[in-house]
Design an enzyme around this catalytic site. Structure first.
Site, PDB file in Angstrom:
ATOM      1  N   GLY A 151       7.048  -9.418   1.174  1.00  0.00           N
ATOM      2  CA  GLY A 151       8.461  -9.758   1.313  1.00  0.00           C
ATOM      3  C   GLY A 151       8.732 -11.255   1.335  1.00  0.00           C
ATOM      4  O   GLY A 151       9.837 -11.693   1.642  1.00  0.00           O
ATOM      5  N   HIS A 209       0.985   0.711   7.293  1.00  0.00           N
ATOM      6  CA  HIS A 209       1.634  -0.432   6.646  1.00  0.00           C
ATOM      7  C   HIS A 209       1.772  -1.563   7.671  1.00  0.00           C
ATOM      8  O   HIS A 209       1.991  -1.303   8.860  1.00  0.00           O
ATOM      9  CB  HIS A 209       3.009  -0.017   6.122  1.00  0.00           C
ATOM     10  CG  HIS A 209       3.648  -1.070   5.284  1.00  0.00           C
ATOM     11  ND1 HIS A 209       4.309  -2.143   5.829  1.00  0.00           N
ATOM     12  CD2 HIS A 209       3.689  -1.247   3.940  1.00  0.00           C
ATOM     13  CE1 HIS A 209       4.736  -2.934   4.853  1.00  0.00           C
ATOM     14  NE2 HIS A 209       4.370  -2.406   3.699  1.00  0.00           N
ATOM     15  N   GLU A 227      -2.926  -5.414   1.374  1.00  0.00           N
ATOM     16  CA  GLU A 227      -1.623  -6.069   1.440  1.00  0.00           C
ATOM     17  C   GLU A 227      -1.692  -7.250   2.408  1.00  0.00           C
ATOM     18  O   GLU A 227      -1.491  -7.060   3.623  1.00  0.00           O
ATOM     19  CB  GLU A 227      -0.565  -5.083   1.932  1.00  0.00           C
ATOM     20  CG  GLU A 227      -0.375  -3.890   1.031  1.00  0.00           C
ATOM     21  CD  GLU A 227       1.058  -3.386   1.094  1.00  0.00           C
ATOM     22  OE1 GLU A 227       1.696  -3.352   0.038  1.00  0.00           O
ATOM     23  OE2 GLU A 227       1.541  -3.062   2.185  1.00  0.00           O
ATOM     24  N   ASN A 245       7.303   1.447  -2.525  1.00  0.00           N
ATOM     25  CA  ASN A 245       7.619   1.678  -1.114  1.00  0.00           C
ATOM     26  C   ASN A 245       9.058   1.216  -0.893  1.00  0.00           C
ATOM     27  O   ASN A 245       9.337   0.029  -0.863  1.00  0.00           O
ATOM     28  CB  ASN A 245       6.632   0.873  -0.258  1.00  0.00           C
ATOM     29  CG  ASN A 245       7.000   0.867   1.214  1.00  0.00           C
ATOM     30  OD1 ASN A 245       7.850   1.645   1.650  1.00  0.00           O
ATOM     31  ND2 ASN A 245       6.360  -0.009   1.972  1.00  0.00           N
ATOM     32  N   GLU A 263       4.117  -3.441   8.411  1.00  0.00           N
ATOM     33  CA  GLU A 263       5.358  -3.392   9.199  1.00  0.00           C
ATOM     34  C   GLU A 263       5.234  -2.368  10.329  1.00  0.00           C
ATOM     35  O   GLU A 263       5.793  -2.557  11.409  1.00  0.00           O
ATOM     36  CB  GLU A 263       6.555  -3.092   8.278  1.00  0.00           C
ATOM     37  CG  GLU A 263       6.947  -4.338   7.480  1.00  0.00           C
ATOM     38  CD  GLU A 263       7.535  -4.070   6.102  1.00  0.00           C
ATOM     39  OE1 GLU A 263       7.983  -2.939   5.828  1.00  0.00           O
ATOM     40  OE2 GLU A 263       7.527  -5.014   5.284  1.00  0.00           O
ATOM     41  N   SER A 312       4.735  -8.886  -2.708  1.00  0.00           N
ATOM     42  CA  SER A 312       5.527  -9.616  -3.703  1.00  0.00           C
ATOM     43  C   SER A 312       5.107  -9.357  -5.154  1.00  0.00           C
ATOM     44  O   SER A 312       5.102 -10.263  -5.978  1.00  0.00           O
ATOM     45  CB  SER A 312       5.509 -11.116  -3.397  1.00  0.00           C
ATOM     46  OG  SER A 312       6.071 -11.361  -2.123  1.00  0.00           O
ATOM     47  N   LYS A 335      10.869   1.375   1.696  1.00  0.00           N
ATOM     48  CA  LYS A 335      11.167   0.928   3.062  1.00  0.00           C
ATOM     49  C   LYS A 335      12.479   1.560   3.536  1.00  0.00           C
ATOM     50  O   LYS A 335      12.760   2.708   3.180  1.00  0.00           O
ATOM     51  CB  LYS A 335      11.191  -0.602   3.124  1.00  0.00           C
ATOM     52  CG  LYS A 335       9.905  -1.192   2.526  1.00  0.00           C
ATOM     53  CD  LYS A 335       9.676  -2.621   2.855  1.00  0.00           C
ATOM     54  CE  LYS A 335       8.367  -3.052   2.212  1.00  0.00           C
ATOM     55  NZ  LYS A 335       7.960  -4.399   2.553  1.00  0.00           N
TER      56      LYS A 335
HETATM   57  P1  PGA Z   1       7.031  -6.509  -1.133  1.00  0.00           P
HETATM   58  O1  PGA Z   1       6.461  -5.378  -0.135  1.00  0.00           O
HETATM   59  O2  PGA Z   1       6.672  -6.077  -2.525  1.00  0.00           O
HETATM   60  O3  PGA Z   1       8.500  -6.537  -0.892  1.00  0.00           O
HETATM   61  O4  PGA Z   1       6.343  -7.784  -0.762  1.00  0.00           O
HETATM   62  C1  PGA Z   1       5.240  -4.746  -0.376  1.00  0.00           C
HETATM   63  C2  PGA Z   1       4.960  -3.753   0.704  1.00  0.00           C
HETATM   64  O5  PGA Z   1       5.374  -3.983   1.839  1.00  0.00           O
HETATM   65  O6  PGA Z   1       4.332  -2.700   0.470  1.00  0.00           O
END
Ligand code: PGA
Length: 249
Positions: A171, A95, A165, A9, A97, A211, A11
């Protein structure tokens, strides 16, 4: 054989030019795997140019979001038929976010999942608890409620991937321990078995996200119920994404 899925992803990173350079290099270095699929989910502006350069590769293309109508006066939105038309196969729905920054509710996500599948693509439904919910012992309750509401009235579960997740791991550099992820994956599989049936639940791909990096991918993929990963930060650098794709169980 159920294939695993390694999804990146991106982003809100990479211009179209940067995306093309990255994907050309990815294609050049990607090994030929029989047992795993590799999916990239770039920003909307990079989808079309990438769709053109991955045509003869094994890479799969996904979008990070979509609207739940085919067309209309919806300024700023992108429709599922626009995505399908350029060769998008997967769409990330819900997601954290999108939920937490843009206020997407389970009801909106439910509409998106249905529309994505109706249009002939697969939906990656994201669920996961926040830190305070985990600390209060509410992880399973939250995940159950999200799964049920986002899939309400939906029967094409074969077209769905679920991504667990935990919000506190996204993140932050704090990965869930493999056994912590595994117990939620087992819970999700049992829930799907109850709502649908055992066969469907066994074939369901359940991704872990939060992560994921080269240092922890092998341990995560050793868990029986982790069928792949959704990677954010660590999918933006070619070496680190290639190492994640090349996980060893
Ligand atoms: P990250 O994000 O690997 O940077 O923690 C994962 C995601 O948001 O799908």
């Amino acid at each position: 054989m159920k294939k695993s899925l390694i999804a990146g992803n991106w982003k809100m990173y990479k211009t179209p030019k940067e995306s093309i350079e990255f994907v050309n290099s990815l294609i050049k270095n990607l090994k030929d795997y029989e047992d795993r699929d590799v999916l990239i989910c770039p920003p909307f502006t990079s989808l079309y140019p990438i769709s053109q350069i991955i045509k003869n590769s094994k890479l799969k293309l996904g979008a990070q979001n979509v609207y739940f109508e085919n067309e209309g006066a919806f300024t700023g939105e992108i429709s599922p038929i626009m995505l399908k038309d350029i060769g998008v196969e997967y769409v990330i729905c819900g997601h954290s976010e999108r939920r937490n920054i843009f206020g997407e509710t389970d009801e909106i996500i439910n509409k998106k999942v249905k529309k994505v599948v109706e249009t002939g693509m697969k939906a990656i439904l994201c669920v996961g608890e926040k830190l305070e919910e985990r600390e209060k012992g509410e992880t399973f309750k939250v995940v159950e409620s999200q799964v049920k509401k986002c899939l309400e009235g939906f029967d094409k579960i074969e077209e769905i991937v679920i991504a667990y997740e935990p919000v506190w791991a996204i993140g932050t550099g704090k990965t869930a321990q493999p056994h912590q992820a595994e117990e939620v994956h087992i819970f999700i599989r049992e829930l799907i078995s109850k709502i649908y049936n055992k066969d469907i639940a066994e074939n369901l791909i359940i991704l872990y996200g939060g992560s994921v990096k080269p240092e922890n991918i092998d341990q995560l993929m050793k868990e029986k119920n982790i069928d792949g990963v959704l990677v954010g930060g660590a999918c933006l650098k070619i070496d680190s994404f290639l190492r994640i794709i090349d996980y060893r169980r």
